[in-house]
Design a protein around this motif. Structure first.
Motif, PDB file in Angstrom:
ATOM      1  N   THR A 225     -89.175 100.914 106.761  1.00  0.00           N
ATOM      2  CA  THR A 225     -89.914 101.459 107.991  1.00  0.00           C
ATOM      3  C   THR A 225     -89.252 101.668 109.301  1.00  0.00           C
ATOM      4  N   ASP A 226     -88.069 101.824 109.334  1.00  0.00           N
ATOM      5  CA  ASP A 226     -87.249 102.145 110.449  1.00  0.00           C
ATOM      6  C   ASP A 226     -87.419 103.432 110.584  1.00  0.00           C
ATOM      7  N   ASP A 227     -87.833 103.979 112.109  1.00  0.00           N
ATOM      8  CA  ASP A 227     -87.634 105.306 112.256  1.00  0.00           C
ATOM      9  C   ASP A 227     -86.370 106.096 112.195  1.00  0.00           C
ATOM     10  N   ALA A 228     -86.404 107.363 112.493  1.00  0.00           N
ATOM     11  CA  ALA A 228     -85.018 108.171 112.511  1.00  0.00           C
ATOM     12  C   ALA A 228     -84.223 107.547 113.586  1.00  0.00           C
ATOM     13  N   ASP A 229     -84.502 107.298 114.818  1.00  0.00           N
ATOM     14  CA  ASP A 229     -83.466 106.733 115.881  1.00  0.00           C
ATOM     15  C   ASP A 229     -82.941 105.424 115.345  1.00  0.00           C
ATOM     16  N   ALA A 230     -83.941 104.522 114.954  1.00  0.00           N
ATOM     17  CA  ALA A 230     -83.021 103.377 114.428  1.00  0.00           C
ATOM     18  C   ALA A 230     -82.295 103.693 113.425  1.00  0.00           C
ATOM     19  N   ILE A 231     -82.533 104.342 112.299  1.00  0.00           N
ATOM     20  CA  ILE A 231     -81.418 104.647 111.085  1.00  0.00           C
ATOM     21  C   ILE A 231     -80.509 105.019 111.739  1.00  0.00           C
ATOM     22  N   ALA A 232     -80.323 106.090 112.614  1.00  0.00           N
ATOM     23  CA  ALA A 232     -79.086 106.809 113.327  1.00  0.00           C
ATOM     24  C   ALA A 232     -78.454 105.780 113.806  1.00  0.00           C
ATOM     25  N   GLN A 233     -79.009 104.863 114.823  1.00  0.00           N
ATOM     26  CA  GLN A 233     -78.308 103.900 115.644  1.00  0.00           C
ATOM     27  C   GLN A 233     -77.668 102.852 114.668  1.00  0.00           C
ATOM     28  N   LYS A 234     -78.449 102.541 113.568  1.00  0.00           N
ATOM     29  CA  LYS A 234     -77.798 101.316 112.913  1.00  0.00           C
ATOM     30  C   LYS A 234     -76.536 101.916 111.960  1.00  0.00           C
ATOM     31  N   ILE A 235     -76.654 103.072 111.581  1.00  0.00           N
ATOM     32  CA  ILE A 235     -75.547 103.602 110.997  1.00  0.00           C
ATOM     33  C   ILE A 235     -74.196 104.001 111.950  1.00  0.00           C
ATOM     34  N   ARG A 236     -74.485 104.355 113.116  1.00  0.00           N
ATOM     35  CA  ARG A 236     -73.615 104.801 114.005  1.00  0.00           C
ATOM     36  C   ARG A 236     -72.749 103.384 114.382  1.00  0.00           C
ATOM     37  N   LYS A 237     -73.705 102.163 114.500  1.00  0.00           N
ATOM     38  CA  LYS A 237     -72.974 100.931 114.812  1.00  0.00           C
ATOM     39  C   LYS A 237     -72.493 100.316 113.653  1.00  0.00           C
ATOM     40  N   ALA A 238     -72.763 100.875 112.652  1.00  0.00           N
ATOM     41  CA  ALA A 238     -72.117 100.080 111.304  1.00  0.00           C
ATOM     42  C   ALA A 238     -70.694  99.940 111.359  1.00  0.00           C
ATOM     43  N   LYS A 239     -70.190  98.680 110.883  1.00  0.00           N
ATOM     44  CA  LYS A 239     -68.787  98.051 111.015  1.00  0.00           C
ATOM     45  C   LYS A 239     -67.950  99.171 109.941  1.00  0.00           C
ATOM     46  N   THR A 240     -66.916  99.575 110.669  1.00  0.00           N
ATOM     47  CA  THR A 240     -66.037 100.366 109.880  1.00  0.00           C
ATOM     48  C   THR A 240     -64.489  99.833 110.220  1.00  0.00           C
ATOM     49  N   ASP A 241     -63.439 100.534 109.470  1.00  0.00           N
ATOM     50  CA  ASP A 241     -62.102 100.082 109.978  1.00  0.00           C
ATOM     51  C   ASP A 241     -61.473 101.414 110.471  1.00  0.00           C
ATOM     52  N   PRO A 242     -60.524 101.359 111.037  1.00  0.00           N
ATOM     53  CA  PRO A 242     -60.056 102.479 112.035  1.00  0.00           C
ATOM     54  C   PRO A 242     -59.325 103.463 110.834  1.00  0.00           C
ATOM     55  N   GLU A 243     -59.146 103.498 109.693  1.00  0.00           N
ATOM     56  CA  GLU A 243     -58.553 104.463 108.887  1.00  0.00           C
ATOM     57  C   GLU A 243     -59.494 105.462 108.523  1.00  0.00           C
ATOM     58  N   PRO A 244     -58.814 106.816 108.194  1.00  0.00           N
ATOM     59  CA  PRO A 244     -59.807 107.726 107.669  1.00  0.00           C
ATOM     60  C   PRO A 244     -60.336 107.525 106.245  1.00  0.00           C
ATOM     61  N   LEU A 245     -61.253 108.093 105.672  1.00  0.00           N
ATOM     62  CA  LEU A 245     -61.626 107.673 104.308  1.00  0.00           C
ATOM     63  C   LEU A 245     -60.625 108.134 103.407  1.00  0.00           C
ATOM     64  N   PRO A 246     -60.635 107.501 102.131  1.00  0.00           N
ATOM     65  CA  PRO A 246     -59.353 108.029 101.215  1.00  0.00           C
ATOM     66  C   PRO A 246     -59.940 108.970 100.356  1.00  0.00           C
ATOM     67  N   SER A 247     -59.283 109.606  99.636  1.00  0.00           N
ATOM     68  CA  SER A 247     -59.760 110.806  98.752  1.00  0.00           C
ATOM     69  C   SER A 247     -60.003 110.300  97.437  1.00  0.00           C
ATOM     70  N   GLU A 248     -59.555 109.070  97.131  1.00  0.00           N
ATOM     71  CA  GLU A 248     -59.747 108.399  95.855  1.00  0.00           C
ATOM     72  C   GLU A 248     -60.521 107.108  95.974  1.00  0.00           C
ATOM     73  N   GLU A 249     -61.392 106.779  94.815  1.00  0.00           N
ATOM     74  CA  GLU A 249     -62.084 105.265  94.864  1.00  0.00           C
ATOM     75  C   GLU A 249     -61.099 104.160  94.979  1.00  0.00           C
ATOM     76  N   LYS A 250     -59.900 104.418  94.293  1.00  0.00           N
ATOM     77  CA  LYS A 250     -58.929 103.149  94.656  1.00  0.00           C
ATOM     78  C   LYS A 250     -58.603 103.118  96.113  1.00  0.00           C
ATOM     79  N   GLY A 251     -58.653 103.829  96.854  1.00  0.00           N
ATOM     80  CA  GLY A 251     -58.413 103.753  98.210  1.00  0.00           C
ATOM     81  C   GLY A 251     -59.436 102.696  98.869  1.00  0.00           C
TER      82      GLY A 251
END
Ligand code: TYM
Length: 348
Positions: A225-251
């Protein structure tokens, strides 16, 4: 014995329906309608296994039950084709669960990881219903003699137990089953359907923890039931690491947060994970996150809006439930009559 193919699954009305419930279960429910007869339940009896503070009391239970049906409908389940209802309206679920309580062994239930997780350290204080949760789940499935059960990864162990219960019932009552002319097995051994890139969606705050209704942080999950703003905010704040995305699943192997977001993207776009990495691998995480925001808002926004519209029309939802319950009860009654004959209960 050959059983007719039939799909059964259920969702608990415990509030906060989230992206894990949607991608792990509800999306699959919609797709399976093309190939199978399907029965989809809101398991309100199961909600009671947790403390009242978790399921919120009577008013909240009724609201949450309607909200799950609204999610089913908004996602694209057709109530004329599939059977939609709430468990408590079909008493045969509870009746068969009792028989299964007497088939299942204490040791089997004691090994269930969901019980251990939910009961926590204070087992003495857990409800008896929480301990026997899986026997009611087995009854949900087997009261329709369902053959296929779409669920998220976390329900795999409960499905294995369902098969053990079906097998033990078939063995214990083999003579009686044969005498009834039901062949060598009365219950099928149902197959779990756990496939695709999002069978275990993880928390947006911690890629090693499952996304769950009960996480105290609302930022850990995307609610349907989240609206567009909430969805966007949660994805932007989602935890990640500093590396770029790998090109293969192994990565992705040692990068749980990146792996989770790629899995979510793949499931929402209905494409395999390698295809997502082929498109975004090597690029900045922020580029990928922006694309994920657009995709998630496009897919989930209309569902949330439709859910809100449907929930406001309680009379319509209740009519869907009543019609579905009547159809389900006819099927469940047939099974329960045979079970009574097999076990030796005298019936009218
Ligand atoms: P519930 O309400 O806890 O979960 C509903 C469905 O959502 C899936 N799920 C997830 N999938 C992927 N990632 C996640 N983070 C995630 N969280 C939840 C669950 O696996 C489930 O498929 N015990 C069932 C309800 C039930 C049932 C049944 C299911 C009762 N009787 C009979 C199938 C057949 C449950 O976990 O509900």
């Amino acid at each position: 014995m050959k059983f007719n193919e039939l799909v059964f699954s259920g969702v608990q009305p415990t509030g906060n329906l989230h992206l894990g419930n949607y991608l792990g279960a509800i999306v699959k429910f919609v797709a399976l309608q093309q190939r199978y007869s399907c029965i989809y339940c809101v398991v309100d009896l199961h909600a009671l296994t947790q403390p009242l503070s978790v399921w919120g009391g009577p008013k909240q239970l009724a609201h949450n039950t309607r909200e799950v049906i609204a999610a089913y409908l908004a996602a694209g389940i057709n109530p004329k084709q599939s059977i939609l209802f709430n468990q408590s309206q079909v008493h045969q679920h509870a009746e068969l669960a009792w028989v299964f309580n007497c088939v299942a062994r204490m040791g089997w239930l004691g090994r269930m990881t969901q019980f251990k997780d939910k009961a926590g350290k204070d087992r003495e204080n857990a409800s008896v219903g929480l301990f026997t949760y899986p026997t009611l789940m087995a009854a949900d499935i087997l009261v329709y003699r369902a053959t296929h059960v779409p669920v998220g990864e976390d329900q795999k162990q409960h499905l294995e137990l369902t098969r053990d219960i079906a097998q033990k019932f078939n063995n214990d009552f083999a003579e009686s089953i044969a005498a009834l002319g039901a062949g060598d097995a009365f219950f099928p051994l149902p197959e779990p359907l756990i496939q695709g890139p999002a069978t275990r969606v993880m928390s947006l705050r911690d890629g090693t923890k499952k996304m769950s209704k009960s996480d105290p942080s609302d930022y850990s999950r995307i609610n349907l039931t989240d609206d567009a703003d909430a969805i966007a905010q949660k994805i932007r704040k989602a935890k990640t690491d500093p590396e770029p995305l790998p090109s293969e699943e192994k990565g992705l192997e040692t990068r749980p947060e990146a792996d989770n977001l790629v899995g979510i993207y793949a499931a929402l776009a209905n494409t395999p994970k390698p295809a997502v990495l082929a498109q975004f691998g090597g690029g900045q995480f922020s580029t990928f996150k922006s694309a994920l925001v657009d995709l998630a808002v496009a897919k989930l926004g209309p569902i949330g809006a439709e859910m809100k519209r449907l929930v406001a029309d309680a009379a319509y939802i209740d009519s869907v439930l009543a019609e579905g319950a009547a159809r389900a009860a006819l099927l469940a009654d047939q099974t329960m009559k045979s079970v009574k004959d097999i076990v030796g209960f005298i019936r009218r």
